[in-house]
Design a protein around this motif. Structure first.
Motif, short mmCIF file in Angstrom:
data_model
loop_
_atom_site.label_atom_id
_atom_site.label_comp_id
_atom_site.label_asym_id
_atom_site.label_seq_id
_atom_site.Cartn_x
_atom_site.Cartn_y
_atom_site.Cartn_z
N TYR A 279 -17.36 -69.31 -2.49
CA TYR A 279 -17.71 -70.01 -1.24
C TYR A 279 -16.59 -69.96 -0.20
N ASP A 280 -15.39 -70.39 -0.58
CA ASP A 280 -14.32 -70.54 0.43
C ASP A 280 -13.90 -69.19 1.01
N LEU A 281 -13.63 -68.22 0.12
CA LEU A 281 -13.19 -66.92 0.64
C LEU A 281 -14.29 -66.27 1.49
N SER A 282 -15.54 -66.41 1.06
CA SER A 282 -16.64 -65.83 1.84
C SER A 282 -16.74 -66.47 3.22
N GLN A 283 -16.62 -67.78 3.26
CA GLN A 283 -16.70 -68.49 4.54
C GLN A 283 -15.60 -68.02 5.49
N HIS A 284 -14.38 -67.91 4.95
CA HIS A 284 -13.26 -67.51 5.82
C HIS A 284 -13.36 -66.05 6.22
N ALA A 287 -16.00 -66.10 9.02
CA ALA A 287 -15.58 -66.73 10.27
C ALA A 287 -14.43 -65.99 10.94
N SER A 288 -13.53 -65.40 10.16
CA SER A 288 -12.36 -64.76 10.78
C SER A 288 -12.62 -63.29 11.07
N GLY A 289 -13.59 -62.73 10.38
CA GLY A 289 -13.85 -61.31 10.55
C GLY A 289 -12.83 -60.44 9.83
#
Ligand code: ATP
Length: 453
Positions: A279-284, A287-289
């Motif tokens: 979840y966390d790595l995917s979200q970042h 969002a950051s590209g």
């Protein structure tokens, strides 16, 4: 399951913490700042011993974990991507009668009617969401672009730095990144001494793995973490693992358990261990590209690692150690009469002061000189405390109360006055058994080092 609470015991612990310099109310002379605490001379040592030991077993003694130390001020984009800006909130209700702000789960229910736990009032507001993050402004202008947050957990800087750390450490999955540091939450109701504060410290490990290893590693960390608590002096019988049910778990987590401790105010969480998937790595990444993928040399595939997170609270663990150590028993005074004593039975590895050094009499120069020699001998290896004032029994008692595990007394036998064979030997007293053994001064550093490691 709840356990009986012991208010009196808790009051004694809070009072001892203040009296002996473990923990003070923050800004006390101005009436105190709710939810903030200052650690005094002994508290800071205890806390540091805990953090150092965690770092030792989680980072130094493993090949697969590295550390980092991230900034507290956090870019809003990080906490938007992680979901904290939207969703890091507690449901809150106000009591219109006594004006108390309450977390919805603190209401009491009598005959099916919800009431204020403070005044029993039934005139309550609707529930609304209250975000727990502290917002601040960075730079001179207070426009929106300069908003930053005080981090609500240390974990996010680990995720955000994942790629940098992967590149410099050249670790292969599974591997972890650990961090100890401050976190801030604007808790609606700080309470139970330091247990729920607005400023606190966390010891967090993000242990990255392949997706198929997640559940197994979630289980692996259970035993590791329980062993950790035992090794700092918390008995296994006071620890409980609570599996967090599906409906309480974060939607992205495939499994979470809390490690709970029987505090005097009830059974409460010390540490949460969560399998957070990717979840966390995917979200970042989204969002950051920027790619936060891991290239698997074996399969020649790129994957976003999954993560298992053991997240422990420093302050809660310090409080658990003090609660566990606090004991009242009987000990003989200088006349041999039994008296009650307070003793903190800290594990020697956690005790703020490891050894107290007592010359039997303060006005006998050779005794004092020898005692000071021993202070200098032990100081490179441990914290020591020199005390020459008062009857020896009282000096022992003062150390018992702060949990010093060993006491060394320099007497006339040390000077060889009674028996030349005893020259340069001292008595070494054990705090818990109160037994004394005669040991050679030159053996003291090795004996004590072994017991406090
Ligand atoms: P709680 O349910 O008690 O609010 P939490 O589940 O929100 O805690 P986590 O987000 O899992 O807590 O944080 C990990 C650890 O950080 C907790 O197990 C606890 O030891 C510590 N911690 C969290 N909030 C606080 C706080 N307000 N004061 C002190 N320690 C805290």
């Amino acid at each position: 399951m709840s356990t009986p609470t012991d208010t009196q015991r808790m009051e004694k612990i809070v009072s001892l913490c203040k009296r002996r310099g473990f923990i003070f109310q923050s800004s006390e002379i101005y009436g105190g700042l709710n939810g903030a605490w200052d650690y005094g001379p002994l508290g800071v040592e205890l806390k540091r011993n805990l953090k150092n030991y965690w770092w030792r077993v989680v980072v130094h003694e493993r090949d697969d974990v590295v550390g980092m130390d991230g900034a507290i001020l956090t870019h809003p984009a990080v906490l938007k991507a992680s979901g904290h800006v939207e969703g890091f909130s507690d449901p809150m209700i106000d009591c219109r009668t006594c004006k108390a702000h309450l977390r919805a789960d603190q209401l009491v229910e009598k005959k099916g009617v919800k009431q204020c736990p403070n005044c029993g009032g039934k005139d309550l507001t609707e529930q609304r969401q209250f975000n727990l993050m502290f917002e601040t402004h960075v730079g001179a202008a207070a426009e929106e672009s300069s908003i930053a947050y005080l981090r609500p957990e240390t974990a996010q800087s680990i995720f955000v730095q994942f790629k940098n750390i992967l590149e410099v450490s050249r670790k292969k999955l599974p591997f972890g990144i650990a961090q100890i540091g401050k976190a801030f939450r604007n808790e609606i109701n700080p309470r139970n001494f330091t247990f729920r504060s607005r400023e606190f410290e966390q010891m967090e490990l993000e242990y990255f793995c392949r997706p198929e290893q997640g559940m197994e590693l979630l289980d692996y960390w259970k035993e590791e973490r329980l062993k950790f608590y035992e090794n700092i002096g918390i008995s296994r019988t006071s620890l409980h693992v609570r599996n967090v049910p599906d409906d309480e778990r974060a939607f992205y987590s495939k499994g979470t358990y809390d490690i709970e401790y029987d505090f005097p105010f009830g059974r409460q969480e010390l540490e949460g261990v969560a399998y957070r998937t990717d979840y966390d790595l995917s979200q970042h990444q989204k969002a950051s590209g920027k790619s936060l993928e891991y290239f698997d040399e074996e399969t020649k595939e790129k994957v976003i690692p999954h993560v298992v997170e053991p997240s422990a609270g420093v302050d809660r663990t310090v409080l658990a150690m003090i609660s566990e150590a606090y004991t009242e028993d009987q000990a003989p005074n200088d006349k041999g009469e039994m008296e009650s004593r307070i003793v903190l039975r800290f594990h020697p590895r956690m005790a703020p002061i490891k050894c107290a050094i007592f010359p039997l009499l303060k006005n006998k120069e050779p005794l004092v000189a020898k005692a000071k020699e021993i202070v200098a001998l032990l100081r490179p290896d441990m914290t020591v405390f020199y005390d020459e004032s008062g009857a020896i029994g009282r000096r022992y008692r003062r150390q018992d109360e702060i949990g010093t595990p060993f006491g060394v007394t320099i007497d006339f036998e040390t000077l060889g006055e009674k028996d030349p064979a005893l020259r340069d030997t001292v008595t070494l007293r054990d705090r818990d058994s109160m037994k004394q053994e005669r040991v050679a001064i030159q053996d003291l550093p090795a004996i004590l080092r072994e017991r406090i490691r």
